[in-house]
Scaffold this motif. Sequence first.
Motif, PDB file in Angstrom:
ATOM      1  N   LEU A 209       0.792  -1.227   0.000  1.00 57.08           N
ATOM      2  CA  LEU A 209       0.000   0.000   0.000  1.00 57.08           C
ATOM      3  C   LEU A 209       0.829   1.283   0.000  1.00 57.08           C
ATOM      4  O   LEU A 209       0.276   2.369  -0.147  1.00 57.08           O
ATOM      5  CB  LEU A 209      -1.015   0.033   1.139  1.00 57.08           C
ATOM      6  N   ASP A 210       2.158   1.185   0.168  1.00 58.70           N
ATOM      7  CA  ASP A 210       2.997   2.377   0.004  1.00 58.70           C
ATOM      8  C   ASP A 210       2.855   2.856  -1.430  1.00 58.70           C
ATOM      9  O   ASP A 210       2.558   2.071  -2.340  1.00 58.70           O
ATOM     10  CB  ASP A 210       4.478   2.071   0.271  1.00 58.70           C
ATOM     11  N   LEU A 211       3.095   4.136  -1.630  1.00 58.93           N
ATOM     12  CA  LEU A 211       3.048   4.731  -2.965  1.00 58.93           C
ATOM     13  C   LEU A 211       4.468   5.032  -3.413  1.00 58.93           C
ATOM     14  O   LEU A 211       5.234   5.657  -2.671  1.00 58.93           O
ATOM     15  CB  LEU A 211       2.230   6.023  -2.945  1.00 58.93           C
ATOM     16  N   VAL A 212       4.813   4.583  -4.614  1.00 62.73           N
ATOM     17  CA  VAL A 212       6.112   4.893  -5.207  1.00 62.73           C
ATOM     18  C   VAL A 212       5.866   5.755  -6.428  1.00 62.73           C
ATOM     19  O   VAL A 212       5.030   5.432  -7.275  1.00 62.73           O
ATOM     20  CB  VAL A 212       6.891   3.617  -5.582  1.00 62.73           C
ATOM     21  N   ILE A 213       6.605   6.854  -6.496  1.00 62.73           N
ATOM     22  CA  ILE A 213       6.502   7.746  -7.645  1.00 62.73           C
ATOM     23  C   ILE A 213       7.749   7.547  -8.480  1.00 62.73           C
ATOM     24  O   ILE A 213       8.868   7.830  -8.034  1.00 62.73           O
ATOM     25  CB  ILE A 213       6.331   9.203  -7.195  1.00 62.73           C
ATOM     26  N   THR A 214       7.554   6.980  -9.667  1.00 63.55           N
ATOM     27  CA  THR A 214       8.658   6.665 -10.567  1.00 63.55           C
ATOM     28  C   THR A 214       8.141   6.530 -11.987  1.00 63.55           C
ATOM     29  O   THR A 214       6.982   6.201 -12.197  1.00 63.55           O
ATOM     30  CB  THR A 214       9.379   5.364 -10.155  1.00 63.55           C
ATOM     31  N   SER A 215       9.023   6.768 -12.934  1.00 66.17           N
ATOM     32  CA  SER A 215       8.711   6.485 -14.333  1.00 66.17           C
ATOM     33  C   SER A 215       9.506   5.272 -14.815  1.00 66.17           C
ATOM     34  O   SER A 215       9.469   4.931 -15.992  1.00 66.17           O
ATOM     35  CB  SER A 215       9.019   7.710 -15.196  1.00 66.17           C
ATOM     36  N   ASP A 216      10.203   4.617 -13.905  1.00 66.07           N
ATOM     37  CA  ASP A 216      11.023   3.445 -14.202  1.00 66.07           C
ATOM     38  C   ASP A 216      10.122   2.208 -14.212  1.00 66.07           C
ATOM     39  O   ASP A 216       9.615   1.787 -13.166  1.00 66.07           O
ATOM     40  CB  ASP A 216      12.125   3.329 -13.139  1.00 66.07           C
ATOM     41  N   ILE A 217       9.912   1.641 -15.393  1.00 65.21           N
ATOM     42  CA  ILE A 217       8.962   0.525 -15.551  1.00 65.21           C
ATOM     43  C   ILE A 217       9.393  -0.730 -14.772  1.00 65.21           C
ATOM     44  O   ILE A 217       8.563  -1.328 -14.077  1.00 65.21           O
ATOM     45  CB  ILE A 217       8.733   0.199 -17.048  1.00 65.21           C
TER      46      ILE A 217
ATOM     47  N   GLU B  25      -2.786  -4.684 -13.808  1.00 60.28           N
ATOM     48  CA  GLU B  25      -3.453  -4.870 -15.099  1.00 60.28           C
ATOM     49  C   GLU B  25      -2.671  -4.293 -16.275  1.00 60.28           C
ATOM     50  O   GLU B  25      -2.822  -4.761 -17.399  1.00 60.28           O
ATOM     51  CB  GLU B  25      -4.854  -4.237 -15.066  1.00 60.28           C
ATOM     52  N   ASN B  26      -1.826  -3.285 -16.060  1.00 58.64           N
ATOM     53  CA  ASN B  26      -1.142  -2.680 -17.208  1.00 58.64           C
ATOM     54  C   ASN B  26       0.385  -2.762 -17.175  1.00 58.64           C
ATOM     55  O   ASN B  26       1.032  -2.413 -18.153  1.00 58.64           O
ATOM     56  CB  ASN B  26      -1.591  -1.222 -17.389  1.00 58.64           C
ATOM     57  N   ILE B  27       0.972  -3.235 -16.089  1.00 58.91           N
ATOM     58  CA  ILE B  27       2.436  -3.181 -15.979  1.00 58.91           C
ATOM     59  C   ILE B  27       3.135  -4.139 -16.947  1.00 58.91           C
ATOM     60  O   ILE B  27       4.188  -3.806 -17.500  1.00 58.91           O
ATOM     61  CB  ILE B  27       2.909  -3.390 -14.524  1.00 58.91           C
ATOM     62  N   LYS B  28       2.590  -5.295 -17.184  1.00 57.47           N
ATOM     63  CA  LYS B  28       3.259  -6.254 -18.091  1.00 57.47           C
ATOM     64  C   LYS B  28       3.284  -5.712 -19.524  1.00 57.47           C
ATOM     65  O   LYS B  28       4.280  -5.845 -20.230  1.00 57.47           O
ATOM     66  CB  LYS B  28       2.586  -7.630 -18.035  1.00 57.47           C
TER      67      LYS B  28
END
Length: 148
Positions: free
Chosen positions: A68-76, A100-103
Amino acid sequence: MKIWVDADAIPAVIKDIICRAAERKQIETIFVANQFIRTPPSKVIRSLQVSSGFDVADDEIVKRVEPLDLVITSDIPLADEVITKGGQVLSSRGELMTKENIKQRLNIRDFMDTMRASGEQSGGPPPMNQADRQQFANHLDRILAKVK
């Protein structure tokens, strides 16, 4: 819930939005980078400097992130690891990354890496604009509204 920021390349305007939201909601927020990151005086915002090296900051975030922590990144690839651990991910352009969209994003990233390796010029992402900033702020507000 904590907010972890992959801070090596975070745009200043996004950093400001994150800091204002962290102060408003009093949520612990950690900017992780392999260089010194200046943060405003705050009891909830701090920076964590890690040693230089490929993916050192990413590895530190993955090691410390909790469900549930939030990570802010653009690193896929980092986003994929965080999601696997049960964390939430928001890109600096305001795109939510989910199970649902990471892969699909990983596949596109790998394809683009292959194209660049073959000499294809992709030009990189367009400059951040006002719509990107607004989308980021809106998604961040929605995520933080769920925090007690």
